[in-house]
Motif scaffolding. Structure first.
Motif, PDB file in Angstrom:
ATOM      1  N   HIS A  21      13.665   3.179 129.431  1.00  0.00           N
ATOM      2  CA  HIS A  21      12.420   3.372 129.175  1.00  0.00           C
ATOM      3  C   HIS A  21      11.804   4.264 127.991  1.00  0.00           C
ATOM      4  O   HIS A  21      11.011   4.965 128.049  1.00  0.00           O
ATOM      5  CB  HIS A  21      11.199   3.795 130.515  1.00  0.00           C
ATOM      6  N   GLY A  22      12.624   4.437 127.193  1.00  0.00           N
ATOM      7  CA  GLY A  22      12.593   5.118 126.062  1.00  0.00           C
ATOM      8  C   GLY A  22      12.807   6.698 126.181  1.00  0.00           C
ATOM      9  O   GLY A  22      12.694   7.600 125.253  1.00  0.00           O
ATOM     10  N   ALA A  23      13.376   7.089 127.436  1.00  0.00           N
ATOM     11  CA  ALA A  23      13.439   8.455 127.711  1.00  0.00           C
ATOM     12  C   ALA A  23      14.902   9.127 126.608  1.00  0.00           C
ATOM     13  O   ALA A  23      14.794  10.148 126.191  1.00  0.00           O
ATOM     14  CB  ALA A  23      13.704   8.861 129.085  1.00  0.00           C
ATOM     15  N   PHE A  24      15.703   8.237 126.612  1.00  0.00           N
ATOM     16  CA  PHE A  24      16.759   8.621 125.596  1.00  0.00           C
ATOM     17  C   PHE A  24      16.896   7.629 124.631  1.00  0.00           C
ATOM     18  O   PHE A  24      16.840   6.286 124.738  1.00  0.00           O
ATOM     19  CB  PHE A  24      17.872   8.614 126.694  1.00  0.00           C
ATOM     20  N   SER A  25      16.856   8.158 123.617  1.00  0.00           N
ATOM     21  CA  SER A  25      17.018   7.295 122.220  1.00  0.00           C
ATOM     22  C   SER A  25      18.266   8.066 121.218  1.00  0.00           C
ATOM     23  O   SER A  25      18.078   8.918 121.015  1.00  0.00           O
ATOM     24  CB  SER A  25      15.624   7.139 121.512  1.00  0.00           C
ATOM     25  N   THR A  26      19.135   7.168 120.924  1.00  0.00           N
ATOM     26  CA  THR A  26      20.114   7.708 120.010  1.00  0.00           C
ATOM     27  C   THR A  26      19.383   7.658 118.603  1.00  0.00           C
ATOM     28  O   THR A  26      18.713   6.846 118.209  1.00  0.00           O
ATOM     29  CB  THR A  26      21.523   6.681 120.287  1.00  0.00           C
ATOM     30  N   GLU A  27      20.416   8.435 117.742  1.00  0.00           N
ATOM     31  CA  GLU A  27      19.971   8.370 116.261  1.00  0.00           C
ATOM     32  C   GLU A  27      20.217   6.903 115.595  1.00  0.00           C
ATOM     33  O   GLU A  27      19.510   6.773 114.778  1.00  0.00           O
ATOM     34  CB  GLU A  27      20.838   9.392 115.656  1.00  0.00           C
ATOM     35  N   THR A  28      21.027   6.052 116.114  1.00  0.00           N
ATOM     36  CA  THR A  28      21.477   4.664 115.724  1.00  0.00           C
ATOM     37  C   THR A  28      20.042   4.064 116.093  1.00  0.00           C
ATOM     38  O   THR A  28      19.679   3.217 114.811  1.00  0.00           O
ATOM     39  CB  THR A  28      22.562   3.951 116.481  1.00  0.00           C
ATOM     40  N   VAL A  29      19.428   4.052 116.914  1.00  0.00           N
ATOM     41  CA  VAL A  29      17.862   3.427 116.954  1.00  0.00           C
ATOM     42  C   VAL A  29      17.068   3.813 116.299  1.00  0.00           C
ATOM     43  O   VAL A  29      16.333   3.050 115.398  1.00  0.00           O
ATOM     44  CB  VAL A  29      17.639   3.401 118.640  1.00  0.00           C
ATOM     45  N   THR A  30      16.903   5.157 115.827  1.00  0.00           N
ATOM     46  CA  THR A  30      15.934   5.777 115.205  1.00  0.00           C
ATOM     47  C   THR A  30      16.331   5.424 113.566  1.00  0.00           C
ATOM     48  O   THR A  30      15.416   4.951 113.038  1.00  0.00           O
ATOM     49  CB  THR A  30      16.063   7.333 114.942  1.00  0.00           C
ATOM     50  N   VAL A  31      17.498   5.333 113.096  1.00  0.00           N
ATOM     51  CA  VAL A  31      17.998   4.941 112.017  1.00  0.00           C
ATOM     52  C   VAL A  31      17.442   3.224 111.612  1.00  0.00           C
ATOM     53  O   VAL A  31      17.140   2.849 110.558  1.00  0.00           O
ATOM     54  CB  VAL A  31      19.296   5.323 111.696  1.00  0.00           C
ATOM     55  N   ALA A  32      17.931   2.601 112.636  1.00  0.00           N
ATOM     56  CA  ALA A  32      17.479   1.238 112.388  1.00  0.00           C
ATOM     57  C   ALA A  32      16.068   0.935 112.319  1.00  0.00           C
ATOM     58  O   ALA A  32      15.673   0.113 111.736  1.00  0.00           O
ATOM     59  CB  ALA A  32      18.339   0.515 113.758  1.00  0.00           C
ATOM     60  N   ALA A  33      15.408   1.684 113.256  1.00  0.00           N
ATOM     61  CA  ALA A  33      13.795   1.420 112.952  1.00  0.00           C
ATOM     62  C   ALA A  33      13.416   2.059 111.593  1.00  0.00           C
ATOM     63  O   ALA A  33      12.668   1.346 111.112  1.00  0.00           O
ATOM     64  CB  ALA A  33      13.050   2.166 114.234  1.00  0.00           C
ATOM     65  N   GLN A  34      13.833   3.222 111.296  1.00  0.00           N
ATOM     66  CA  GLN A  34      13.426   3.539 109.902  1.00  0.00           C
ATOM     67  C   GLN A  34      13.870   2.525 108.654  1.00  0.00           C
ATOM     68  O   GLN A  34      13.078   2.412 107.695  1.00  0.00           O
ATOM     69  CB  GLN A  34      14.004   4.912 109.746  1.00  0.00           C
ATOM     70  N   SER A  35      15.006   1.982 108.793  1.00  0.00           N
ATOM     71  CA  SER A  35      15.565   1.193 107.911  1.00  0.00           C
ATOM     72  C   SER A  35      14.593  -0.012 107.987  1.00  0.00           C
ATOM     73  O   SER A  35      14.522  -0.827 106.601  1.00  0.00           O
ATOM     74  CB  SER A  35      17.046   1.015 108.072  1.00  0.00           C
ATOM     75  N   THR A  36      14.428  -0.392 108.925  1.00  0.00           N
ATOM     76  CA  THR A  36      13.418  -1.722 108.971  1.00  0.00           C
ATOM     77  C   THR A  36      12.082  -1.435 108.549  1.00  0.00           C
ATOM     78  O   THR A  36      11.330  -2.370 107.714  1.00  0.00           O
ATOM     79  CB  THR A  36      13.319  -2.083 110.424  1.00  0.00           C
ATOM     80  N   LEU A  37      11.653  -0.412 108.793  1.00  0.00           N
ATOM     81  CA  LEU A  37      10.215   0.002 108.107  1.00  0.00           C
ATOM     82  C   LEU A  37      10.098   0.415 106.558  1.00  0.00           C
ATOM     83  O   LEU A  37       8.961   0.168 105.921  1.00  0.00           O
ATOM     84  CB  LEU A  37       9.529   1.354 109.005  1.00  0.00           C
ATOM     85  N   ASN A  38      11.289   0.836 106.165  1.00  0.00           N
ATOM     86  CA  ASN A  38      11.203   1.149 104.695  1.00  0.00           C
ATOM     87  C   ASN A  38      11.122   0.032 103.855  1.00  0.00           C
ATOM     88  O   ASN A  38      11.887  -0.891 103.976  1.00  0.00           O
ATOM     89  CB  ASN A  38      12.591   1.966 104.523  1.00  0.00           C
ATOM     90  N   LYS A  39      10.007   0.320 102.866  1.00  0.00           N
ATOM     91  CA  LYS A  39       9.882  -0.848 101.932  1.00  0.00           C
ATOM     92  C   LYS A  39      10.466  -0.815 100.579  1.00  0.00           C
ATOM     93  O   LYS A  39       9.984   0.467 100.042  1.00  0.00           O
ATOM     94  CB  LYS A  39       8.344  -1.155 101.754  1.00  0.00           C
ATOM     95  N   LYS A  40      11.010  -1.417 100.036  1.00  0.00           N
ATOM     96  CA  LYS A  40      11.679  -1.248  98.501  1.00  0.00           C
ATOM     97  C   LYS A  40      11.333  -2.229  97.562  1.00  0.00           C
ATOM     98  O   LYS A  40      10.713  -3.317  97.880  1.00  0.00           O
ATOM     99  CB  LYS A  40      13.249  -1.780  98.749  1.00  0.00           C
ATOM    100  N   ASP A  41      11.036  -1.599  96.326  1.00  0.00           N
ATOM    101  CA  ASP A  41      10.511  -2.685  95.423  1.00  0.00           C
ATOM    102  C   ASP A  41      11.354  -3.716  95.174  1.00  0.00           C
ATOM    103  O   ASP A  41      12.612  -3.606  95.006  1.00  0.00           O
ATOM    104  CB  ASP A  41      10.348  -1.685  94.195  1.00  0.00           C
ATOM    105  N   THR A  42      10.768  -4.970  94.897  1.00  0.00           N
ATOM    106  CA  THR A  42      11.558  -6.247  94.565  1.00  0.00           C
ATOM    107  C   THR A  42      12.514  -6.132  93.412  1.00  0.00           C
ATOM    108  O   THR A  42      13.556  -6.702  93.383  1.00  0.00           O
ATOM    109  CB  THR A  42      10.475  -7.272  94.555  1.00  0.00           C
TER     110      THR A  42
END
Length: 998
Positions: free
Chosen positions: A749-770
């Motif tokens: 239930h989100g109590a333990f989250s690895t760095e892989t999940v955090t990086v995947a979330a951040q990479s999905t959120l980051n927006k790059k110029d076309t």
């Protein structure tokens, strides 16, 4: 009950003139020509003296004036035939008797004059000359005189003798009526019941003449009917002897028959209205005037009126008579009146009528016989032509439909819904259409019949808006025909297109989700078992601009190619129209569920493909052909699903998913398809990208983009088996690790989250110029909208890959599932002056992707409350307004978003500046730009909330100017904005709009 009289044309008495009789009536009513108004102000003794003086003056004229000899002889003849006393100690009865005798004389004279009338032949040389008028015709002044006499006869000879609770009492009518009630002597002969019987009998006799009957029954029908009810149906308290009996049984029987004959002859709505008044009229005094005790109509009268009303209802056109009788009594319909418009909004009265119609009367043999007789008349209420009451009649019909469906669902389905939907049932593929007996070109459903059917369905289902089971089940079989008709109306202009669309949207929203998905499968052609339009039927444009359904023409061998082309284009347009329809079903979640179904169906077809490609070893040619047919059908189904997905991706917005469950189902479908691809050893680059995107979405949700509750984790746990399978079998080690870590995060239930999940979330959120010019920006993407847009673009690229022959994993990510919170990894900090200036220059870049990216970057800075962006808010507003004129939707929608975000920071200032710039540029802006500005204004109005009332004047002025725009699209948009503004202001803007229009 007609009084006997001499035979018409008798030579014993010479016919007197109408003027002489009317002069006698005038003398009886108003001595000295003062008019009847002088009697209205008299009291007790003065009134009695006046009545006695009038009677004496009349007798002196008849006895002494030789010019009145003919009238005296006629009156004596009527007196000799009459069977009731004319003189009494009670002066009111003597006056009433003489008035009745003169009315009988008038009737007899009119009959004799009409019989002796022999008009000459018309002159052909002067055809424009009006024909000779019959000598029995009354002038307007003469009719007024007769009406005055009738009023006195009813007030003096009928109303005083009605029992308490029967009819409307005299003392509650006029002041003169109260005086009459006090001077009538009931203790002298003749008996009160005998007086009432005589008055009703004489009035009915006079009413046998057409002209006089219209004068009597138009104004005094209720009083006469009340008297006949009392005479014929009032029960006696105990058995009476012959000496005590006032009325014989024969006279009571005659009264009952006269009442029924009278009810059959008069205008039926009038009869209904008066019976309702008698049944539940105003309370009356049960004792003397001093006590003023109120009482309702007696039980025997209520029961009698109910029985008579049921008889009116069961007659031909009885339903219309009941409805008109109730509505016209309130000032609408034929009666007219100043309160007609107010009555049109009195829906409670219409609902009451519906309950009356839905209740089976006791006189009916059975509910089924009642419904069989009454339902066709209820259907006719939808097509009532009177403009004043058409809305009320339709409301009554709609409410009656719903009430009957609730109380008697089986009978309502048989006698209401089947006849109403018969034109659509006639065209189903399940209908028994004898192919050999149908001539090509035969009209199965006419233009008028189809239009009437669709409009009636709209009124019952959409306007009624009552999702009863019987309503839904009755419409479910004909949805396929309705959808085919909707697709046909999209090809050209049709007035029933909106009806079809609203009906389909209504039932798809009200249906159970499983049935709704099943219906959509039938619309798309994925389920052949769903009833649809018969193969022999086709829609055709009618001569009057409508649509009719005919039998298809025979197809020749030469037209096979054209037929195939028409079939393919029809299927293509049908799928596109289904996408348009589903674009209106996003808020309720139906579009998202159907999109997920299509993804699962694509996975299911991929699993079947492996089995279908295995070598077939059957030796039978028939089995080989059957296997080939199955393969072709499977390929057609697969192509159809891909086509549906492509259309849905094009038509739907990023808000297609409305809850966590739909997002999880989407991810599950993507993971399931990845597992199928692994089983078939069909991994591709597109498959890996889509899988990474879907798991990145899960990582975003777990990272804080959505506020998750414990119930949401219960839904997310459905992904655990699929994530485990991917982590164990997928060849890419990065995807394996991400799947395993997501599985752990969901399980805890989100109590333990690895760095892989955090990086995947951040990479999905980051927006790059076309174009790669701007680079990584330190942007906070705490809005789920940005996530949705990114994955939408990925989905579109996957769709293009599927059209080149590769099977793609199409995906939509929702916006607005929950109010998102700021992510844990959000970067913050001030931007540099160089970065700010670079983005400002990019906002004028001729390349669309670079310009759109710059506008969205500026919007994100405003949303983050960056100091440099807020300091330059006027410059940013100018940039956004200039980009509103851009033709590309990606650019001007980004500009709209920027202005809306500015309004969140400075709503009032942005609104003032926007209105000022809009007014200064009203001549240079195109209609499209003005419409976009209207959209921005409405975004600001929603943000201002209650503060918008401060700026109501300039906003109304702006939208009203758009209403006058010659461009139709801008005009419609301005009307919609004006209506929404009225809802925000929450009060009537009529005076303000009127002032601005002037």
């Amino acid at each position: 009950m007609a009084a006997p009289g001499p035979a018409v044309g008798s030579g014993t008495v010479e016919t007197c003139g109408l003027d002489q009789i009317l002069e006698a009536l005038k003398l009886l009513l108003s001595p000295g020509g003062s008019g009847s108004s002088s009697l209205q102000i008299t009291k007790h003794d003065i009134l009695l003296a006046t009545l006695k003086s009038n009677l004496s003056a009349l007798e002196d004229k008849l006895l002494k004036d030789p010019q009145w000899k003919k009238l005296k002889l006629l009156r004596d003849e009527i007196v000799n035939k009459a069977e009731w006393p004319q003189n009494s100690v009670d002066i009111t009865w003597s006056f009433t008797s003489q008035a009745l005798l003169l009315l009988l004389c008038l009737k007899e004279t009119m009959i004799r004059l009409a019989a002796a009338f022999n008009p000459g032949k018309p002159n052909p040389r002067t055809p424009e000359v009006a024909p000779a008028l019959s000598p029995d015709t009354l002038s307007i002044s003469q009719q007024k005189m007769v009406q005055s006499v009738l009023q006195f006869v009813v007030i003096l000879g009928v109303c005083p003798y009605l029992m308490p609770g029967v009819g409307v009492p005299l003392r509650y009518r006029t002041e003169f009526g109260a005086v009459v009630q006090d001077i009538v002597r009931l203790d002298v002969a003749p008996h009160a019941t005998q007086r009432l019987y005589t008055s009703c009998k004489a009035l009915l006799s006079v009413g046998q003449h057409t002209s006089l009957g219209s004068l009597i029954f138009c104004r005094h029908f209720g009083d006469i009917a009340a008297g006949l009810c009392q005479l014929g149906f009032c029960p006696t308290k105990k058995p009476l002897t012959a000496m005590e009996e006032v009325l014989t049984e024969e006279e009571r029987t005659v009264s009952r028959g006269a009442l029924r004959d009278l009810l059959d002859q008069v205008y039926q709505p009038l009869a209904v209205r008066e019976l309702l008044i008698l049944q539940g009229g105003p309370p009356q005094s049960c004792t003397d005037v001093k006590t003023q005790l109120k009482c309702r109509a007696p039980a025997w009268l209520r029961h009698l009126c109910g029985q008579l009303l049921s008889e009116r209802l069961m007659r031909p056109s009885g339903v219309q008579a009941v409805v008109q009788g109730i509505l016209e009594g309130a000032g609408a319909g034929a009666a007219g009146g100043s309160d007609a418009e107010a009555t049109a909004a009195d829906w409670k009265k219409c609902d009451l009528i519906a309950k009356i119609l839905a209740a089976c009367p006791q006189q009916s043999l059975s509910p089924e016989s009642y419904y069989r007789n009454i339902c066709p008349q209820i259907l006719d209420l939808f097509h009532f032509q009177d403009k004043l009451t058409v809305q009320q009649f339709q409301r009554v019909a709609t409410t009656t439909f719903i009430t009957m469906s609730r109380e008697q669902p089986q009978l309502a389905a048989k006698y209401l819904f089947q006849p109403m939907l018969a034109p659509l049932h006639r065209c189903l593929n399940t209908a028994e259409v004898p192919e050999n007996d149908i001539v090509p070109g035969t009209i199965l459903v006419s233009e008028e019949e189809l239009s009437r059917c669709i409009e009636d369905v709209f009124k019952v289902y959409v306007v009624g808006n009552e999702p009863l089971t019987v309503l839904l089940d009755s419409l479910l079989p004909v949805l396929g025909v309705l959808f085919s008709l909707y697709c046909f109306t999209k090809q050209s202009v049709s007035h029933i297109r909106s009806f079809c669309q609203e009906i389909l949207l209504w039932i798809l929203e009200k249906l159970e989700r499983r049935k709704a998905i099943s219906s959509l499968k039938g619309f798309a052609g994925l389920d052949k078992a769903i009833p649809s339009l018969h193969s022999l039927c086709q829609f055709r444009a009618a001569t009057q601009g409508g649509i009719m359904i005919t039998v298809k023409e025979a197809i020749s061998d030469e037209d096979e190619d054209e037929t195939l082309y028409q079939k393919l284009s029809s299927e293509q347009s049908q799928v596109e129209h289904l996408g348009d329809l589903l674009s209106h079903c996003q808020e309720c979640g139906l579009a998202g569920d159907f999109f997920i179904f299509c993804l699962k169906e694509l996975t299911h077809l991929a699993m079947e493909s492996e089995a279908e490609l295995k070598p077939f070893s059957s030796k039978s040619l028939l089995e080989l052909e059957q296997h080939h047919a199955i393969l072709v059908e499977s390929q057609e189904r697969k192509l159809l699903v891909l086509q549906l997905l492509a259309v849905l991706c094009e038509r739907m917005s990023e808000q297609i998913f409305t809850n966590i469950t739909q997002v999880v189902d989407f991810v599950a479908a993507t993971l399931q398809r990845a597992c199928v691809s692994l089983a078939h050893e069909a991994e591709s680059t597109v498959e890996s990208q889509t899988l990474s995107m879907s798991m990145g979405l899960v990582a975003v949700m777990l990272g804080g983009a959505v506020q998750l509750k414990s119930s949401d984790f219960v839904v997310l746990k459905q992904l655990l088996p699929l994530l485990e399978k991917v982590s164990n079998t997928y060849p890419d080690p990065v995807i394996q690790e991400l799947a395993a870590d997501l599985r752990i995060t969901i399980s805890t239930h989100g109590a333990f989250s690895t760095e892989t999940v955090t990086v995947a979330a951040q990479s999905t959120l980051n927006k790059k110029d076309t174009e790669g010019k701007i680079g990584e920006q330190q942007i906070s993407c705490n809005r789920y909208t940005e996530v949705a847009q990114r994955h939408l673009e990925q989905q579109l690229s996957c769709e293009q890959s599927s059209q080149t022959g590769q099977e793609s994993n199409v995906a939509f990510i929702p916006m607005g599932i929950n109010e998102p919170s700021t992510t844990a990894n959000q970067q913050s900090g001030s931007i540099t002056t160089e970065q700010f200036q670079e983005v400002l220059l990019s906002a004028y870049d001729p390349q669309i992707p670079a310009r759109a990216a710059a506008l969205r970057t500026l919007s994100c800075w405003i949303e983050q409350r960056e100091a440099k962006a807020l300091e330059s808010q006027e410059q940013l507003l100018k940039i956004f307004l200039e980009n509103l004129e851009h033709e590309d939707s990606f650019v001007y929608l980004s500009a709209i978003q920027g202005v809306a975000l500015l309004s969140d920071v400075y709503p009032e200032k942005i609104l003032v500046d926007l209105l000022a710039q809009y007014d200064s540029g009203k001549d240079k802006y195109t209609p499209e730009t003005r419409m976009k500005v209207g959209e921005v204004l409405m975004r600001i109005v929603r943000a201002l909330g209650d503060m918008v009332s401060k700026y109501r004047e300039p906003l109304i002025h702006t939208f009203l100017r758009g209403v006058k725009d010659p461009d139709g699209i801008h005009r419609a948009s301005s009307l919609a904005n004006l209506g929404e503004l009225c809802q925000h202001l929450d009060f009537l803007l009529g005076p303000v709009i009127h002032e601005n229009c002037l």
